[in-house]
Motif scaffolding. Structure first.
Motif, short mmCIF file in Angstrom:
data_model
loop_
_atom_site.label_atom_id
_atom_site.label_comp_id
_atom_site.label_asym_id
_atom_site.label_seq_id
_atom_site.Cartn_x
_atom_site.Cartn_y
_atom_site.Cartn_z
N GLU A 1 48.26 9.57 39.91
CA GLU A 1 49.14 9.66 41.10
C GLU A 1 48.99 8.42 41.98
O GLU A 1 49.96 7.85 42.45
CB GLU A 1 48.76 10.89 41.95
N ALA A 2 47.72 8.01 42.17
CA ALA A 2 47.48 6.85 43.04
C ALA A 2 48.18 5.63 42.46
O ALA A 2 48.87 4.90 43.17
CB ALA A 2 45.98 6.59 43.17
N CYS A 3 48.02 5.43 41.13
CA CYS A 3 48.63 4.24 40.51
C CYS A 3 50.14 4.34 40.60
O CYS A 3 50.81 3.36 40.93
CB CYS A 3 48.22 4.12 39.06
N ASP A 4 50.67 5.52 40.29
CA ASP A 4 52.13 5.63 40.26
C ASP A 4 52.74 5.47 41.65
O ASP A 4 53.88 5.05 41.79
CB ASP A 4 52.55 6.96 39.61
N SER A 5 51.95 5.80 42.70
CA SER A 5 52.54 5.67 44.04
C SER A 5 52.09 4.37 44.71
O SER A 5 52.43 4.11 45.86
CB SER A 5 52.12 6.85 44.91
N GLY A 6 51.32 3.57 43.98
CA GLY A 6 50.92 2.26 44.51
C GLY A 6 49.80 2.32 45.53
O GLY A 6 49.53 1.33 46.20
N THR A 7 49.13 3.46 45.66
CA THR A 7 47.99 3.53 46.56
C THR A 7 46.74 3.37 45.69
O THR A 7 46.41 4.27 44.93
CB THR A 7 47.90 4.90 47.28
N PRO A 8 46.11 2.23 45.77
CA PRO A 8 45.00 1.97 44.85
C PRO A 8 43.92 3.04 44.93
O PRO A 8 43.45 3.38 46.01
CB PRO A 8 44.47 0.62 45.33
N PHE A 9 43.56 3.60 43.78
CA PHE A 9 42.70 4.77 43.73
C PHE A 9 41.37 4.60 44.45
O PHE A 9 41.04 5.35 45.36
CB PHE A 9 42.48 5.16 42.26
N VAL A 10 40.59 3.58 44.06
CA VAL A 10 39.23 3.49 44.62
C VAL A 10 39.26 3.28 46.14
O VAL A 10 38.29 3.55 46.82
CB VAL A 10 38.36 2.37 43.98
N TYR A 11 40.38 2.79 46.62
CA TYR A 11 40.51 2.53 48.04
C TYR A 11 40.57 3.84 48.83
O TYR A 11 40.00 3.97 49.89
CB TYR A 11 41.82 1.75 48.23
N HIS A 12 41.27 4.80 48.27
CA HIS A 12 41.50 6.04 49.01
C HIS A 12 40.61 7.19 48.59
O HIS A 12 40.52 8.20 49.27
CB HIS A 12 42.97 6.45 48.87
N TYR A 13 40.02 7.08 47.42
CA TYR A 13 39.21 8.21 46.92
C TYR A 13 37.80 7.73 46.61
O TYR A 13 37.22 8.10 45.61
CB TYR A 13 39.84 8.79 45.65
N SER A 14 37.25 6.87 47.49
CA SER A 14 36.00 6.19 47.14
C SER A 14 34.81 7.15 46.98
O SER A 14 33.80 6.77 46.40
CB SER A 14 35.68 5.13 48.19
N ARG A 15 34.94 8.39 47.48
CA ARG A 15 33.79 9.30 47.37
C ARG A 15 33.81 10.13 46.09
O ARG A 15 32.88 10.87 45.82
CB ARG A 15 33.78 10.26 48.57
N THR A 16 34.87 10.06 45.31
CA THR A 16 34.96 10.94 44.14
C THR A 16 34.09 10.43 42.99
O THR A 16 33.70 9.26 42.95
CB THR A 16 36.42 11.01 43.63
N GLU A 17 33.83 11.35 42.04
CA GLU A 17 33.02 10.99 40.87
C GLU A 17 33.73 9.87 40.08
O GLU A 17 33.08 8.99 39.52
CB GLU A 17 32.83 12.21 39.95
N THR A 18 35.06 9.94 40.04
CA THR A 18 35.80 8.92 39.26
C THR A 18 35.62 7.54 39.89
O THR A 18 35.41 6.55 39.19
CB THR A 18 37.30 9.29 39.19
N ALA A 19 35.66 7.49 41.23
CA ALA A 19 35.47 6.19 41.90
C ALA A 19 34.05 5.69 41.63
O ALA A 19 33.83 4.48 41.46
CB ALA A 19 35.71 6.33 43.39
N LYS A 20 33.09 6.63 41.57
CA LYS A 20 31.71 6.20 41.27
C LYS A 20 31.63 5.62 39.86
O LYS A 20 30.86 4.70 39.61
CB LYS A 20 30.75 7.38 41.45
N ALA A 21 32.44 6.19 38.95
CA ALA A 21 32.46 5.65 37.58
C ALA A 21 32.98 4.21 37.61
O ALA A 21 32.44 3.33 36.93
CB ALA A 21 33.34 6.51 36.69
N PHE A 22 34.00 3.95 38.42
CA PHE A 22 34.50 2.56 38.56
C PHE A 22 33.40 1.67 39.13
O PHE A 22 33.24 0.53 38.72
CB PHE A 22 35.73 2.52 39.46
N GLU A 23 32.65 2.20 40.09
CA GLU A 23 31.58 1.40 40.71
C GLU A 23 30.52 1.00 39.68
O GLU A 23 30.03 -0.11 39.69
CB GLU A 23 30.90 2.22 41.80
N ARG A 24 30.21 1.96 38.75
CA ARG A 24 29.21 1.62 37.73
C ARG A 24 29.73 0.51 36.83
O ARG A 24 28.98 -0.34 36.38
CB ARG A 24 28.87 2.87 36.90
N VAL A 25 31.05 0.52 36.60
CA VAL A 25 31.64 -0.51 35.73
C VAL A 25 31.52 -1.90 36.37
O VAL A 25 31.32 -2.89 35.67
CB VAL A 25 33.13 -0.16 35.44
#
Ligand code: ADP
Length: 419
Positions: free
Chosen positions: A261-285
């Protein structure tokens, strides 16, 4: 056969500059100037990271955009360059579909978004749905323009999103943006079984491009209600494949409806959902990518401690009194521990323009400049660039001056040419 060029360094005349700072052979000036310009731009970008995948639809651009944003959220200066010439998706992903590119002072201005500098071929198409029919050399020249003519400024990281596969675009990036720090290869659990992703890794190995690691995207599913991750397909294949191919594994990113949803609406995911487990996975990367800057900073400190570089403007083998317009600089390297000269490099400065020399010599790692005379504005610019200025030195060969400087006997002080 390699033809010797004017400086006799053995590089083909097409390959100038040879790195020795010598002048190009007559007739190659345009190539040389272009190459100089490219090198100058690249020197202002500390790390270049290529994001690749074996095939489309695995989330390569999603990973590239979120990597760039995660790095930016960590305080780094970040650019993202979309070289997916046939299917640029970064503009849509960042909601920049209607962005217009401006040209200022002859340089293309990247589009600024959420702290990122963004450039994509998508910005240059009149109709975003237009198909681009370009062959290899044209792609290479447009990528060169993106590196040279875009005003990236000083960047800590340039994330380069290449199209899937191992075609002209990633090859041009590796050749033009040398040295690229490494590639992040994105795959999905299903894609792991295919030969495509292995081809991407082999491509990097053939080009001696370090593989920073493999990311297994769309690995498991995050329940939008409870946040629990369920493995809907067999996972872990990315990690096994990375181990088999002897490259690092950077982690798994689940299918998360919020990412889509974030990508499709142009709201960058990690920017808006930085506390989620998925954002933490990006952080590990991004951890090994962030480690690159820490490693470089350590190396720079180490180099600074071991080697002192002293620059001297030169004419006819001796210090040139008119420093601002001189055609050559000698950079004498001194072993900081033994205070002895370990070598001298001859460098050709960039074309004259106000303020260019202090910045350029700073980029060459110079610590001290010995000159005959120098205007007070130029002296201040050197000091701002961390370079100590010694003026009033006589017209002697560079090594003689450096020996005197090291022994504390260099005649200096009077500014013989303050204009
Ligand atoms: P590629 O660059 O490999 O072609 P994209 O990054 O364009 O792939 O992603 C394809 C689609 O998959 C996009 O709609 C994107 O939002 C979605 N997507 C990518 N990764 C995820 C994820 N982890 N969770 C949910 N949707 C994702």
């Amino acid at each position: 056969m390699t033809e010797k060029n004017e400086c006799g360094c053995g590089k083909s005349t097409q390959e100038t500059p040879c790195g020795s700072g010598h002048k190009p052979a007559p007739g190659n000036t345009d190539n040389w100037l272009e190459e100089q310009k490219l090198q100058e731009c690249l020197q202002r970008i500390r790390h270049k990271i290529l994001v690749m995948s074996g095939k489309g639809g695995v989330g390569k651009s999603t990973v590239a955009a979120n990597l760039a944003l995660s790095l930016s959220l960590s305080g780094k200066r970040v650019g993202i360059l979309d070289v997916d010439i046939h299917g640029p998706s970064i503009p849509k992903m960042l909601h920049l579909d209607n962005a217009n590119v401006q040209v200022k002072d002859g340089a293309i201005q990247p589009v600024e978004h959420a702290g990122l500098k963004v450039m994509s071929v998508g910005f240059l198409l009149k109709d975003r749905d237009d198909a681009v029919i370009w062959r290899g050399p044209m792609k290479s020249s447009v990528i060169k323009q993106f590196l040279t003519d875009v005003d990236w400024g000083e960047l800590d990281y340039l994330i380069i999103d290449s199209p899937p596969g191992t075609g002209d675009e990633p090859l041009s990036v590796v050749q033009l943006a040398e040295p690229v720090d490494g590639a992040v290869v994105v795959t999905t659990p299903q894609d792991v079984a295919t030969a495509d992703v292995r081809k991407s890794i082999k491509f990097c190995k053939q080009l001696s491009l370090p593989v920073l690691g493999v990311v297994e995207n769309m690995s498991g599913f995050v329940c939008p209600k409870c946040g629990e991750v369920t493995d809907i397909f067999k996972t872990g294949g990315g990690e096994r494949m990375a181990a088999e191919m002897n490259v690092p594994f950077l982690g798994r990113i689940p299918i998360d409806p919020a990412v889509g949803e974030a990508c499709d609406s142009g709201t960058p995911f990690v920017y808006h959902y930085s506390r989620t487990e998925t954002a933490k996975a990006f952080e590990r990367v991004i951890a090994p990518i962030l480690a690159l800057s820490a490693k470089q900073a350590d190396q720079e400190t180490q180099d600074q401690e071991d080697v002192m570089k002293i620059a001297i403007p030169i004419a006819d083998g001796k210090l040139a009194m008119h420093f601002g317009h001189c055609a050559e600089f000698a950079v004498v390297e001194v072993d900081a521990n033994t205070k002895t000269i370990s070598g001298t490099q001859s460098l050709i400065p960039p074309p004259h323009e106000p303020g260019v020399l202090p910045r350029w010599l700073h980029e060459q790692g110079v610590h001290v400049i010995i000159a005959g005379g120098m205007g007070s504005r130029a002296q201040a610019l050197f000091v701002e660039n961390g370079i100590k200025v010694v003026i009033g030195a006589p017209s002697e060969p560079p090594e003689t001056l450096v020996c005197a400087y090291l022994a504390g006997t260099l005649q200096s002080g009077a500014n013989v040419c303050d204009h």
